[in-house]
Design a protein around this motif. Structure first.
Motif, PDB file in Angstrom:
ATOM      1  N   ILE A   1     -12.525  -8.419  -2.760  1.00 55.52           N
ATOM      2  CA  ILE A   1     -11.667  -8.635  -1.591  1.00 55.52           C
ATOM      3  C   ILE A   1     -11.130  -7.289  -1.136  1.00 55.52           C
ATOM      4  O   ILE A   1     -10.205  -6.721  -1.722  1.00 55.52           O
ATOM      5  CB  ILE A   1     -10.524  -9.615  -1.910  1.00 55.52           C
ATOM      6  N   LYS A   2     -11.725  -6.765  -0.111  1.00 53.30           N
ATOM      7  CA  LYS A   2     -11.338  -5.481   0.476  1.00 53.30           C
ATOM      8  C   LYS A   2     -10.050  -5.663   1.276  1.00 53.30           C
ATOM      9  O   LYS A   2      -9.808  -6.732   1.855  1.00 53.30           O
ATOM     10  CB  LYS A   2     -12.456  -4.991   1.397  1.00 53.30           C
ATOM     11  N   SER A   3      -9.196  -4.632   1.316  1.00 49.35           N
ATOM     12  CA  SER A   3      -7.941  -4.732   2.059  1.00 49.35           C
ATOM     13  C   SER A   3      -7.842  -3.640   3.113  1.00 49.35           C
ATOM     14  O   SER A   3      -8.360  -2.532   2.931  1.00 49.35           O
ATOM     15  CB  SER A   3      -6.740  -4.647   1.108  1.00 49.35           C
ATOM     16  N   VAL A   4      -7.181  -3.968   4.218  1.00 50.70           N
ATOM     17  CA  VAL A   4      -7.011  -3.038   5.324  1.00 50.70           C
ATOM     18  C   VAL A   4      -5.669  -3.314   6.001  1.00 50.70           C
ATOM     19  O   VAL A   4      -5.225  -4.462   6.078  1.00 50.70           O
ATOM     20  CB  VAL A   4      -8.177  -3.175   6.344  1.00 50.70           C
ATOM     21  N   LYS A   5      -5.022  -2.264   6.473  1.00 55.22           N
ATOM     22  CA  LYS A   5      -3.772  -2.420   7.212  1.00 55.22           C
ATOM     23  C   LYS A   5      -4.042  -3.023   8.587  1.00 55.22           C
ATOM     24  O   LYS A   5      -5.058  -2.733   9.220  1.00 55.22           O
ATOM     25  CB  LYS A   5      -3.080  -1.064   7.397  1.00 55.22           C
ATOM     26  N   TRP A   6      -3.087  -3.833   9.047  1.00 52.34           N
ATOM     27  CA  TRP A   6      -3.192  -4.423  10.380  1.00 52.34           C
ATOM     28  C   TRP A   6      -3.383  -3.349  11.448  1.00 52.34           C
ATOM     29  O   TRP A   6      -4.212  -3.501  12.352  1.00 52.34           O
ATOM     30  CB  TRP A   6      -1.937  -5.239  10.672  1.00 52.34           C
ATOM     31  N   CYS A   7      -2.651  -2.240  11.345  1.00 50.43           N
ATOM     32  CA  CYS A   7      -2.723  -1.190  12.363  1.00 50.43           C
ATOM     33  C   CYS A   7      -4.101  -0.530  12.418  1.00 50.43           C
ATOM     34  O   CYS A   7      -4.491   0.028  13.453  1.00 50.43           O
ATOM     35  CB  CYS A   7      -1.634  -0.136  12.135  1.00 50.43           C
TER      36      CYS A   7
ATOM     37  N   ILE B   1       0.843  -1.204   0.000  1.00 50.52           N
ATOM     38  CA  ILE B   1       0.000   0.000   0.000  1.00 50.52           C
ATOM     39  C   ILE B   1       0.874   1.248   0.000  1.00 50.52           C
ATOM     40  O   ILE B   1       1.711   1.424   0.889  1.00 50.52           O
ATOM     41  CB  ILE B   1      -0.932   0.039   1.219  1.00 50.52           C
ATOM     42  N   THR B   2       0.677   2.114  -0.977  1.00 52.42           N
ATOM     43  CA  THR B   2       1.341   3.411  -1.007  1.00 52.42           C
ATOM     44  C   THR B   2       0.276   4.491  -0.909  1.00 52.42           C
ATOM     45  O   THR B   2      -0.633   4.551  -1.746  1.00 52.42           O
ATOM     46  CB  THR B   2       2.148   3.612  -2.307  1.00 52.42           C
ATOM     47  N   ASN B   3       0.378   5.318   0.122  1.00 55.13           N
ATOM     48  CA  ASN B   3      -0.593   6.391   0.313  1.00 55.13           C
ATOM     49  C   ASN B   3      -0.121   7.659  -0.387  1.00 55.13           C
ATOM     50  O   ASN B   3       1.048   8.038  -0.314  1.00 55.13           O
ATOM     51  CB  ASN B   3      -0.784   6.667   1.805  1.00 55.13           C
ATOM     52  N   HIS B   4      -1.061   8.303  -1.083  1.00 61.48           N
ATOM     53  CA  HIS B   4      -0.804   9.574  -1.737  1.00 61.48           C
ATOM     54  C   HIS B   4      -1.726  10.629  -1.128  1.00 61.48           C
ATOM     55  O   HIS B   4      -2.618  10.313  -0.332  1.00 61.48           O
ATOM     56  CB  HIS B   4      -1.049   9.458  -3.246  1.00 61.48           C
ATOM     57  N   THR B   5      -1.547  11.870  -1.514  1.00 60.93           N
ATOM     58  CA  THR B   5      -2.379  12.946  -0.993  1.00 60.93           C
ATOM     59  C   THR B   5      -3.848  12.707  -1.302  1.00 60.93           C
ATOM     60  O   THR B   5      -4.727  12.961  -0.468  1.00 60.93           O
ATOM     61  CB  THR B   5      -1.949  14.294  -1.591  1.00 60.93           C
ATOM     62  N   CYS B   6      -4.115  12.200  -2.498  1.00 61.37           N
ATOM     63  CA  CYS B   6      -5.492  12.088  -2.964  1.00 61.37           C
ATOM     64  C   CYS B   6      -6.019  10.661  -3.008  1.00 61.37           C
ATOM     65  O   CYS B   6      -7.213  10.449  -3.257  1.00 61.37           O
ATOM     66  CB  CYS B   6      -5.612  12.703  -4.360  1.00 61.37           C
ATOM     67  N   CYS B   7      -5.158   9.686  -2.805  1.00 63.56           N
ATOM     68  CA  CYS B   7      -5.599   8.300  -2.972  1.00 63.56           C
ATOM     69  C   CYS B   7      -4.553   7.356  -2.385  1.00 63.56           C
ATOM     70  O   CYS B   7      -3.571   7.794  -1.785  1.00 63.56           O
ATOM     71  CB  CYS B   7      -5.809   7.970  -4.453  1.00 63.56           C
ATOM     72  N   ARG B   8      -4.760   6.078  -2.587  1.00 63.95           N
ATOM     73  CA  ARG B   8      -3.744   5.097  -2.241  1.00 63.95           C
ATOM     74  C   ARG B   8      -3.599   4.119  -3.405  1.00 63.95           C
ATOM     75  O   ARG B   8      -4.553   3.869  -4.151  1.00 63.95           O
ATOM     76  CB  ARG B   8      -4.092   4.324  -0.965  1.00 63.95           C
ATOM     77  N   THR B   9      -2.386   3.590  -3.558  1.00 66.97           N
ATOM     78  CA  THR B   9      -2.109   2.611  -4.604  1.00 66.97           C
ATOM     79  C   THR B   9      -1.910   1.247  -3.966  1.00 66.97           C
ATOM     80  O   THR B   9      -1.153   1.118  -2.997  1.00 66.97           O
ATOM     81  CB  THR B   9      -0.850   2.991  -5.404  1.00 66.97           C
ATOM     82  N   LEU B  10      -2.584   0.228  -4.507  1.00 65.30           N
ATOM     83  CA  LEU B  10      -2.375  -1.145  -4.062  1.00 65.30           C
ATOM     84  C   LEU B  10      -1.503  -1.851  -5.089  1.00 65.30           C
ATOM     85  O   LEU B  10      -1.856  -1.914  -6.265  1.00 65.30           O
ATOM     86  CB  LEU B  10      -3.702  -1.890  -3.915  1.00 65.30           C
ATOM     87  N   HIS B  11      -0.377  -2.391  -4.641  1.00 67.63           N
ATOM     88  CA  HIS B  11       0.556  -3.075  -5.541  1.00 67.63           C
ATOM     89  C   HIS B  11       0.131  -4.541  -5.663  1.00 67.63           C
ATOM     90  O   HIS B  11       0.781  -5.450  -5.130  1.00 67.63           O
ATOM     91  CB  HIS B  11       1.984  -2.936  -5.017  1.00 67.63           C
ATOM     92  N   THR B  12      -0.959  -4.753  -6.378  1.00 70.95           N
ATOM     93  CA  THR B  12      -1.551  -6.087  -6.463  1.00 70.95           C
ATOM     94  C   THR B  12      -0.679  -7.075  -7.231  1.00 70.95           C
ATOM     95  O   THR B  12      -0.922  -8.284  -7.165  1.00 70.95           O
ATOM     96  CB  THR B  12      -2.943  -6.022  -7.109  1.00 70.95           C
ATOM     97  N   ASP B  13       0.339  -6.577  -7.928  1.00 71.33           N
ATOM     98  CA  ASP B  13       1.209  -7.468  -8.694  1.00 71.33           C
ATOM     99  C   ASP B  13       2.004  -8.406  -7.801  1.00 71.33           C
ATOM    100  O   ASP B  13       2.516  -9.425  -8.275  1.00 71.33           O
ATOM    101  CB  ASP B  13       2.168  -6.662  -9.577  1.00 71.33           C
TER     102      ASP B  13
END
Length: 219
Positions: A182-188, A134-146
């Protein structure tokens, strides 16, 4: 009434943030903590087969092993970790099969098992970072599903008619609402009683609208 939850994870992966100053932490240690959050439900956690070699098993044998474990569950939590994938064919690793059987419908004399709700919980890496996925940006987040197993990747951003918009900040196309089965969420963000209940309920709501998604069930 407590829900029956199946946990899919890479038992021996140690590319995770240490939970203490002593000894080696593996994903199994995070599963132990996860048990604290689901101890009020009927928990189905059979990850102990993680180290078993499946390369010589027939599909029918795999079906029997996984079917017995997953049949009665309604929710699957898959723990995403940096070292979850081995350098062997995906069909010879447990997690893809566990996700596949969680998504399939099965009938037995005792009844019928429907497609599980599935939630991906992302664990922090050795440095406590989630950037590998997961990379967070100012306007969104990117999921590196690769980096994921194919069956996980194909069930993210798979809504048949996604609600999208053009971002005025980055110029990219963003999604509104639940774009992934499949929704994703950080452990924290997940590891508290209130957050646990909220995210499990959100995964179940997505499952209720599963016809809105193009779901890949087979490897």
């Amino acid at each position: 009434m407590g829900r029956k939850i199946f946990v899919s994870y890479k038992y021996a992966d140690d590319k995770v943030q240490p939970l203490s100053l002593y000894g080696k932490t593996t994903v199994r240690d995070y599963v132990d903590k996860l048990q604290d959050l689901i101890d009020a439900t009927d928990n189905i956690n059979k990850g102990e087969d993680d180290g078993e070699d499946m390369s010589s098993l027939a599909d029918t044998t795999i079906a029997s092993k996984l079917g017995d474990k997953i049949f009665d569950s309604s929710v699957t939590i898959v723990l995403i970790s940096k070292g979850m994938k081995e350098n062997i064919p995906e069909k010879d690793q447990w997690i893809p099969w566990e996700i596949s059987y969680s998504l399939r419908e099965q009938s037995r004399d005792s009844g019928r098992s429907k497609t599980n709700a599935v939630l991906a919980v992302v664990l922090p890496d050795e440095n406590g970072s989630y950037e590998y996925f997961i990379t967070n940006h100012t306007c969104c987040r990117t999921l590196h599903t690769d980096i994921l197993f194919d069956i996980l990747r194909k069930n993210m951003f798979n809504k048949k008619e996604p609600d999208t918009y053009n971002c005025s900040i980055c110029g990219g196309v963003h999604y509104r609402g639940e774009s992934s089965y499949i929704k994703s969420v950080k452990w924290c963000d997940f590891y508290s009683k209130d957050a646990f209940n909220r995210y499990i309920n959100e995964a179940i709501e997505i499952n209720k609208n599963m016809n809105d998604y193009k779901i890949t069930k087979n490897l």
